[in-house]
Scaffold this motif. Sequence first.
Motif, PDB file in Angstrom:
ATOM      1  N   ASP A  14      51.542 -23.812  -2.553  1.00 25.11           N
ATOM      2  CA  ASP A  14      50.181 -24.291  -2.799  1.00 25.11           C
ATOM      3  C   ASP A  14      49.226 -23.636  -1.793  1.00 25.11           C
ATOM      4  OD1 ASP A  14      47.892 -25.578  -3.471  1.00 25.11           O
ATOM      5  OD2 ASP A  14      48.540 -27.585  -2.862  1.00 25.11           O
ATOM      6  N   LEU A  15      48.413 -22.714  -2.289  1.00 27.14           N
ATOM      7  CA  LEU A  15      47.457 -22.012  -1.423  1.00 27.14           C
ATOM      8  C   LEU A  15      46.059 -22.602  -1.488  1.00 27.14           C
ATOM      9  CD1 LEU A  15      47.985 -18.118  -1.572  1.00 27.14           C
ATOM     10  CD2 LEU A  15      47.887 -19.572   0.448  1.00 27.14           C
ATOM     11  N   SER A  16      45.874 -23.642  -2.299  1.00 24.01           N
ATOM     12  CA  SER A  16      44.523 -24.147  -2.541  1.00 24.01           C
ATOM     13  C   SER A  16      43.835 -24.606  -1.257  1.00 24.01           C
ATOM     14  CB  SER A  16      44.553 -25.286  -3.564  1.00 24.01           C
ATOM     15  OG  SER A  16      45.373 -26.355  -3.095  1.00 24.01           O
ATOM     16  N   PHE A  18      44.386 -23.598   1.889  1.00 25.94           N
ATOM     17  CA  PHE A  18      44.046 -22.466   2.752  1.00 25.94           C
ATOM     18  C   PHE A  18      42.899 -21.651   2.156  1.00 25.94           C
ATOM     19  CE2 PHE A  18      44.751 -18.148   4.471  1.00 25.94           C
ATOM     20  CZ  PHE A  18      44.623 -18.451   5.822  1.00 25.94           C
ATOM     21  N   VAL A  19      42.901 -21.492   0.841  1.00 31.93           N
ATOM     22  CA  VAL A  19      41.793 -20.793   0.190  1.00 31.93           C
ATOM     23  C   VAL A  19      40.487 -21.550   0.395  1.00 31.93           C
ATOM     24  CG1 VAL A  19      40.850 -20.136  -2.063  1.00 31.93           C
ATOM     25  CG2 VAL A  19      43.218 -19.582  -1.498  1.00 31.93           C
ATOM     26  N   GLY A  20      40.569 -22.875   0.344  1.00 37.72           N
ATOM     27  CA  GLY A  20      39.377 -23.678   0.623  1.00 37.72           C
ATOM     28  C   GLY A  20      38.854 -23.451   2.032  1.00 37.72           C
ATOM     29  N   LEU A  21      39.771 -23.290   2.992  1.00 41.21           N
ATOM     30  CA  LEU A  21      39.365 -22.999   4.369  1.00 41.21           C
ATOM     31  C   LEU A  21      38.665 -21.639   4.444  1.00 41.21           C
ATOM     32  CD1 LEU A  21      39.363 -23.491   7.431  1.00 41.21           C
ATOM     33  CD2 LEU A  21      41.693 -22.542   7.493  1.00 41.21           C
ATOM     34  N   LEU A  22      39.194 -20.657   3.756  1.00 42.80           N
ATOM     35  CA  LEU A  22      38.558 -19.336   3.754  1.00 42.80           C
ATOM     36  C   LEU A  22      37.152 -19.398   3.161  1.00 42.80           C
ATOM     37  CD1 LEU A  22      41.506 -16.986   2.681  1.00 42.80           C
ATOM     38  CD2 LEU A  22      40.692 -17.526   4.989  1.00 42.80           C
ATOM     39  N   ARG A  23      36.996 -20.217   2.142  1.00 44.56           N
ATOM     40  CA  ARG A  23      35.656 -20.360   1.548  1.00 44.56           C
ATOM     41  C   ARG A  23      34.687 -21.009   2.526  1.00 44.56           C
ATOM     42  NH1 ARG A  23      38.102 -22.598  -4.088  1.00 44.56           N
ATOM     43  NH2 ARG A  23      38.494 -20.571  -5.095  1.00 44.56           N
ATOM     44  N   ARG A  24      35.172 -22.015   3.256  1.00 41.54           N
ATOM     45  CA  ARG A  24      34.297 -22.665   4.239  1.00 41.54           C
ATOM     46  C   ARG A  24      33.931 -21.705   5.355  1.00 41.54           C
ATOM     47  NH1 ARG A  24      38.188 -26.655   3.561  1.00 41.54           N
ATOM     48  NH2 ARG A  24      38.969 -26.498   5.703  1.00 41.54           N
ATOM     49  N   GLN A  35      53.705  -9.777 -10.404  1.00 44.75           N
ATOM     50  CA  GLN A  35      55.164  -9.715 -10.394  1.00 44.75           C
ATOM     51  C   GLN A  35      55.808 -10.986  -9.851  1.00 44.75           C
ATOM     52  OE1 GLN A  35      56.196  -6.150  -8.255  1.00 44.75           O
ATOM     53  NE2 GLN A  35      55.235  -4.803  -9.744  1.00 44.75           N
ATOM     54  N   GLY A  36      55.331 -12.113 -10.356  1.00 47.32           N
ATOM     55  CA  GLY A  36      55.927 -13.384  -9.991  1.00 47.32           C
ATOM     56  C   GLY A  36      55.548 -13.921  -8.637  1.00 47.32           C
ATOM     57  N   SER A  37      54.538 -13.336  -7.995  1.00 50.29           N
ATOM     58  CA  SER A  37      54.077 -13.813  -6.690  1.00 50.29           C
ATOM     59  C   SER A  37      52.563 -13.970  -6.718  1.00 50.29           C
ATOM     60  CB  SER A  37      54.464 -12.821  -5.582  1.00 50.29           C
ATOM     61  OG  SER A  37      55.862 -12.639  -5.525  1.00 50.29           O
ATOM     62  N   GLN A  38      52.038 -14.766  -5.807  1.00 47.87           N
ATOM     63  CA  GLN A  38      50.600 -14.841  -5.616  1.00 47.87           C
ATOM     64  C   GLN A  38      50.252 -14.044  -4.362  1.00 47.87           C
ATOM     65  OE1 GLN A  38      49.238 -18.880  -4.906  1.00 47.87           O
ATOM     66  NE2 GLN A  38      51.242 -19.515  -4.167  1.00 47.87           N
ATOM     67  N   VAL A  39      49.227 -13.221  -4.492  1.00 48.35           N
ATOM     68  CA  VAL A  39      48.872 -12.282  -3.438  1.00 48.35           C
ATOM     69  C   VAL A  39      47.449 -12.572  -2.974  1.00 48.35           C
ATOM     70  CG1 VAL A  39      48.692  -9.854  -2.784  1.00 48.35           C
ATOM     71  CG2 VAL A  39      50.362 -10.556  -4.512  1.00 48.35           C
ATOM     72  N   LEU A  40      47.295 -12.677  -1.660  1.00 41.09           N
ATOM     73  CA  LEU A  40      45.977 -12.887  -1.055  1.00 41.09           C
ATOM     74  C   LEU A  40      45.496 -11.558  -0.486  1.00 41.09           C
ATOM     75  CD1 LEU A  40      43.661 -14.740  -0.025  1.00 41.09           C
ATOM     76  CD2 LEU A  40      45.050 -15.138   2.021  1.00 41.09           C
ATOM     77  N   TRP A  41      44.282 -11.135  -0.901  1.00 39.78           N
ATOM     78  CA  TRP A  41      43.700  -9.865  -0.466  1.00 39.78           C
ATOM     79  C   TRP A  41      42.431 -10.119   0.338  1.00 39.78           C
ATOM     80  CZ3 TRP A  41      46.092  -5.348  -2.463  1.00 39.78           C
ATOM     81  CH2 TRP A  41      46.959  -5.551  -3.550  1.00 39.78           C
ATOM     82  N   GLU A  60      47.925 -25.281   5.499  1.00 35.71           N
ATOM     83  CA  GLU A  60      47.377 -26.209   4.515  1.00 35.71           C
ATOM     84  C   GLU A  60      45.854 -26.240   4.544  1.00 35.71           C
ATOM     85  OE1 GLU A  60      49.172 -29.973   5.154  1.00 35.71           O
ATOM     86  OE2 GLU A  60      51.213 -29.289   4.699  1.00 35.71           O
ATOM     87  N   GLY A  61      45.255 -25.417   5.419  1.00 29.26           N
ATOM     88  CA  GLY A  61      43.800 -25.320   5.463  1.00 29.26           C
ATOM     89  C   GLY A  61      43.118 -26.539   6.036  1.00 29.26           C
ATOM     90  N   ASN A  62      43.811 -27.293   6.894  1.00 28.79           N
ATOM     91  CA  ASN A  62      43.240 -28.536   7.419  1.00 28.79           C
ATOM     92  C   ASN A  62      42.561 -28.342   8.770  1.00 28.79           C
ATOM     93  OD1 ASN A  62      45.526 -27.977   8.829  1.00 28.79           O
ATOM     94  ND2 ASN A  62      46.565 -29.923   8.418  1.00 28.79           N
ATOM     95  N   ALA A  63      42.106 -27.130   9.064  1.00 28.17           N
ATOM     96  CA  ALA A  63      41.409 -26.881  10.328  1.00 28.17           C
ATOM     97  C   ALA A  63      39.967 -27.356  10.240  1.00 28.17           C
ATOM     98  CB  ALA A  63      41.436 -25.385  10.660  1.00 28.17           C
ATOM     99  N   GLN A  64      39.448 -27.821  11.353  1.00 27.19           N
ATOM    100  CA  GLN A  64      38.034 -28.162  11.436  1.00 27.19           C
ATOM    101  C   GLN A  64      37.236 -26.870  11.624  1.00 27.19           C
ATOM    102  OE1 GLN A  64      36.680 -31.196  11.004  1.00 27.19           O
ATOM    103  NE2 GLN A  64      38.770 -31.908  10.564  1.00 27.19           N
ATOM    104  N   VAL A  65      36.207 -26.678  10.837  1.00 26.89           N
ATOM    105  CA  VAL A  65      35.412 -25.456  10.906  1.00 26.89           C
ATOM    106  C   VAL A  65      34.403 -25.592  12.038  1.00 26.89           C
ATOM    107  CG1 VAL A  65      33.986 -23.833   9.609  1.00 26.89           C
ATOM    108  CG2 VAL A  65      35.707 -25.199   8.427  1.00 26.89           C
ATOM    109  N   ASP A  66      34.859 -25.273  13.249  1.00 24.34           N
ATOM    110  CA  ASP A  66      33.951 -25.342  14.392  1.00 24.34           C
ATOM    111  C   ASP A  66      33.255 -23.996  14.576  1.00 24.34           C
ATOM    112  OD1 ASP A  66      35.623 -23.559  15.997  1.00 24.34           O
ATOM    113  OD2 ASP A  66      37.004 -25.257  16.140  1.00 24.34           O
ATOM    114  N   PRO A  67      32.188 -23.931  15.381  1.00 29.97           N
ATOM    115  CA  PRO A  67      31.429 -22.694  15.546  1.00 29.97           C
ATOM    116  C   PRO A  67      32.273 -21.519  16.035  1.00 29.97           C
ATOM    117  CG  PRO A  67      30.198 -24.551  16.410  1.00 29.97           C
ATOM    118  CD  PRO A  67      31.565 -25.066  16.081  1.00 29.97           C
TER     119      PRO A  67
END
Length: 290
Positions: A14-16, A18-24, A35-41, A60-67
């Motif tokens: 489940d990358l959702s 971590f992807v949410g963290l990248l968006r923030r 080919q049967g894998s999920q790839v992050l670029w 799991e992308g549960n980091a606090q987005v601090d400055p």
Amino acid sequence: MSAVVVLRLPLSTDLSGFVGLLRRLKVPHRVSEEQGSQVLWVPDERLAHDIRDLYQRYPEGNAQVDPELMARHAPVRGPGFVQQLKASPATAAVLLACLVVAGLTLLGENLGNMRWLTFLDFQVQGEYLYFTPLADTLASGQWWRLFTPMLIHFGLLHLAMNALWYWELGRRIEALQGRINLLGLTLSFSLVSNVVQYLVSGPSLFGGLSGVLYGLLGHCWLYQWLAPNPIYRLPRGVLVMMLVWLGLCLSGLVSVLGFGEIANGAHVGGLLIGCATGLIGGLLARRKSR
């Protein structure tokens, strides 16, 4: 253009989060299934190193987005125009040749200079052009004429539109397959599109990069379909727009609306040969990746 793989994980992961963290963090990224894998670029190797480290700490992308975290993972600025030119010398060289020819031919107004680059040589007598037969042209050793019509453009808009599309598509092919392959494909597409246009229209004036562009489009399209990669991944709207434009040109509507005569033979010939090279290249790349 220089996308880098950060993570390659099973589809069950489940990358959702971590992807949410990248968006923030406003980090530019893309996730694909290959080919049967999920790839992050991500678009840069330096950024990729930080993102891998970030995933190790917060999968799991549960980091606090601090400055401080925001500043560290801020989006990387893309390369400037000069850097892009240095990275795409073959693309730049073709466009430079088009600009030089545009200046020498005054965008099609100077027939005296243009006749050295047209598919067939011609003589001007009054208001008429008299073309040299193709057999005589080739017998005299003027083989360059099979390729050089791609450098001729009729008007500033014609040149600008073709140059923009060649810059976009040419850099992609040069980045993935190299400058030699780009030049080889460009010359091959030019040859086929010019010959097809001659067979369709007979002795006439035609020119421009549009036949080559449809070749590059078909090449990227089929190659990406068979061997998915982020460099050849074109927005769906681009492909639809180009194919719709081709259909309008073939219908004759574009000429009726005052856009001038369209080299439909060159467009169709370029697209077909581009699809053929994309099919071959994609199959080879797919086999190599297995």
